[in-house]
Write a protein that holds these residues in place. Structure first.
Motif, short mmCIF file in Angstrom:
data_model
loop_
_atom_site.label_atom_id
_atom_site.label_comp_id
_atom_site.label_asym_id
_atom_site.label_seq_id
_atom_site.Cartn_x
_atom_site.Cartn_y
_atom_site.Cartn_z
N LEU A 1 0.88 -1.35 0.09
CA LEU A 1 0.10 0.07 -0.03
C LEU A 1 0.78 1.31 -0.06
N GLN A 2 1.70 1.14 0.73
CA GLN A 2 2.66 2.36 0.79
C GLN A 2 3.57 2.70 -0.54
N GLY A 3 3.78 1.48 -1.04
CA GLY A 3 4.32 1.51 -2.37
C GLY A 3 3.56 2.29 -3.45
N LYS A 4 2.23 1.70 -3.41
CA LYS A 4 1.33 2.68 -4.35
C LYS A 4 1.13 3.92 -4.10
N ILE A 5 0.98 4.41 -2.57
CA ILE A 5 1.00 5.86 -2.14
C ILE A 5 2.27 6.64 -2.58
N ASP A 6 3.33 6.05 -2.48
CA ASP A 6 4.62 6.64 -2.96
C ASP A 6 4.43 6.92 -4.67
N LYS A 7 4.16 5.75 -5.27
CA LYS A 7 4.01 5.89 -6.87
C LYS A 7 3.09 7.00 -7.18
N LEU A 8 2.00 7.08 -6.36
CA LEU A 8 0.96 7.87 -6.74
C LEU A 8 1.38 9.67 -6.41
N GLU A 9 2.08 9.55 -5.42
CA GLU A 9 2.72 10.83 -5.28
C GLU A 9 3.82 11.55 -6.10
N SER A 10 4.49 10.59 -6.55
CA SER A 10 5.50 10.89 -7.48
C SER A 10 5.09 11.18 -8.54
N THR A 11 3.93 10.62 -9.05
CA THR A 11 3.38 10.88 -10.61
C THR A 11 2.58 12.14 -10.18
N ILE A 12 1.97 12.63 -9.14
CA ILE A 12 1.43 13.89 -9.11
C ILE A 12 2.23 14.96 -8.99
N LYS A 13 3.50 14.73 -8.37
CA LYS A 13 4.73 15.72 -8.22
C LYS A 13 5.18 15.79 -9.67
N SER A 14 5.37 14.71 -10.42
CA SER A 14 5.98 15.01 -11.91
C SER A 14 4.99 15.63 -12.71
N ARG A 15 3.50 15.49 -12.69
CA ARG A 15 2.58 16.16 -13.33
C ARG A 15 2.54 17.51 -13.04
N ARG A 16 2.69 18.06 -11.91
CA ARG A 16 2.65 19.44 -11.36
C ARG A 16 3.85 20.00 -11.90
N GLN A 17 5.18 19.33 -11.97
CA GLN A 17 6.38 19.92 -12.33
C GLN A 17 6.16 20.07 -14.01
N ILE A 18 5.47 19.22 -14.82
CA ILE A 18 5.39 19.18 -16.31
C ILE A 18 4.54 20.32 -16.51
N GLU A 19 3.28 20.64 -15.78
CA GLU A 19 2.67 21.76 -16.04
C GLU A 19 3.15 22.97 -15.84
N LYS A 20 4.11 23.18 -14.64
CA LYS A 20 4.73 24.38 -14.46
C LYS A 20 5.71 24.68 -15.40
N ALA A 21 6.78 23.65 -16.00
CA ALA A 21 7.33 23.96 -17.08
C ALA A 21 6.44 24.26 -18.43
N ILE A 22 5.53 23.76 -18.65
CA ILE A 22 4.76 24.17 -19.64
C ILE A 22 4.31 25.67 -19.79
N ARG A 23 4.08 26.20 -18.47
CA ARG A 23 3.60 27.58 -18.28
C ARG A 23 5.04 28.45 -18.52
N VAL A 24 6.06 27.85 -18.17
CA VAL A 24 7.32 28.80 -18.53
C VAL A 24 7.55 28.87 -19.93
N LEU A 25 7.66 27.62 -20.68
CA LEU A 25 7.59 27.72 -22.14
C LEU A 25 6.53 28.45 -22.86
N VAL A 26 5.43 28.49 -22.36
CA VAL A 26 4.29 29.42 -22.77
C VAL A 26 4.60 30.72 -22.78
N ASP A 27 5.23 31.35 -21.59
CA ASP A 27 5.29 32.75 -21.09
C ASP A 27 6.37 33.13 -22.01
#
Length: 202
Positions: free
Chosen positions: A131-157
């Motif tokens: 269960l902890q492994g799944k939670i860690d993987k989910l948190e990592s996925t969410i963190k990566s997605r937020r980082q990608i969205e932030k980088a997209i905004r940088v490139l857009v701007d």
């Protein structure tokens, strides 16, 4: 004996169990049954400040005397925890909840019950780890997605791209560099923040 039951016994014979309990008749009963099951055994006393390491299961004496001291918790110990209690009381039950133990054995200790508690504690610990492994993987996925969205905004701007172009640019660079899109997004964010500190624009 079924194959699943055979695997269960083989698993118990391969594990190392730490028994944290004062010497005496009760300790002897626990030792004899654990040896009968086939576990490798480590006897530890007095009660250590830190939980034993490099063991699969820890059976430990839970008493009111440890109240206020550092309480071992299953969430921070890389072993299945089984509490050994002398009696039940509101204080002991509170301590038991604090430890989040995977199992509990109360006095009088008998040969029966130890095997089943070991099995259930191991199963509970294994489930907790998955269960902890799944939670860690989910948190990592969410963190990566937020980082990608932030980088997209940088490139857009900064590069006058639209969001689709920005993502495709990062994906293309990731392919060329043999890294993930998340890693490329991190490079973009780091470069952008570095340039901002220098008073420049990316």
């Amino acid at each position: 004996m079924s194959s699943s039951l055979r695997r269960l016994y083989e698993d118990l014979r391969s594990i190392c169990v730490a028994l944290v309990y004062p010497p005496g008749d009760d300790c002897d009963i626990l030792m004899q049954q654990l040896k009968r099951i086939g576990c490798r055994l480590k006897i530890i006393w007095p009660f250590p400040a830190e939980p034993p390491t490099d063991v699969d299961v820890i059976l430990f004496h839970l008493t009111q005397e440890i109240e206020g001291n550092t309480i071992w918790s299953a969430s921070s110990v890389a072993s299945a925890l089984i509490a050994l209690t002398d009696y039940e009381s509101p204080t002991i039950l509170k301590l038991l909840l604090d430890t989040r133990a995977h199992g509990v054995i109360s006095k009088p200790f008998r040969s029966s019950g130890i095997l089943s508690t070991l099995v259930l504690a191991r199963a509970s610990y294994s489930y907790q780890e998955r269960l902890q492994g799944k939670i860690d993987k989910l948190e990592s996925t969410i963190k990566s997605r937020r980082q990608i969205e932030k980088a997209i905004r940088v490139l857009v701007d900064s590069q006058k791209m639209n969001e689709a172009q920005a993502y495709e640019h990062m994906r293309s660079k990731a392919t060329g560099l043999h890294v993930t899109v998340a890693e490329v997004s991190g490079m973009i964010i780091d470069a952008h923040e570095a340039m901002e500190k220098l008073g420049l624009k990316l």
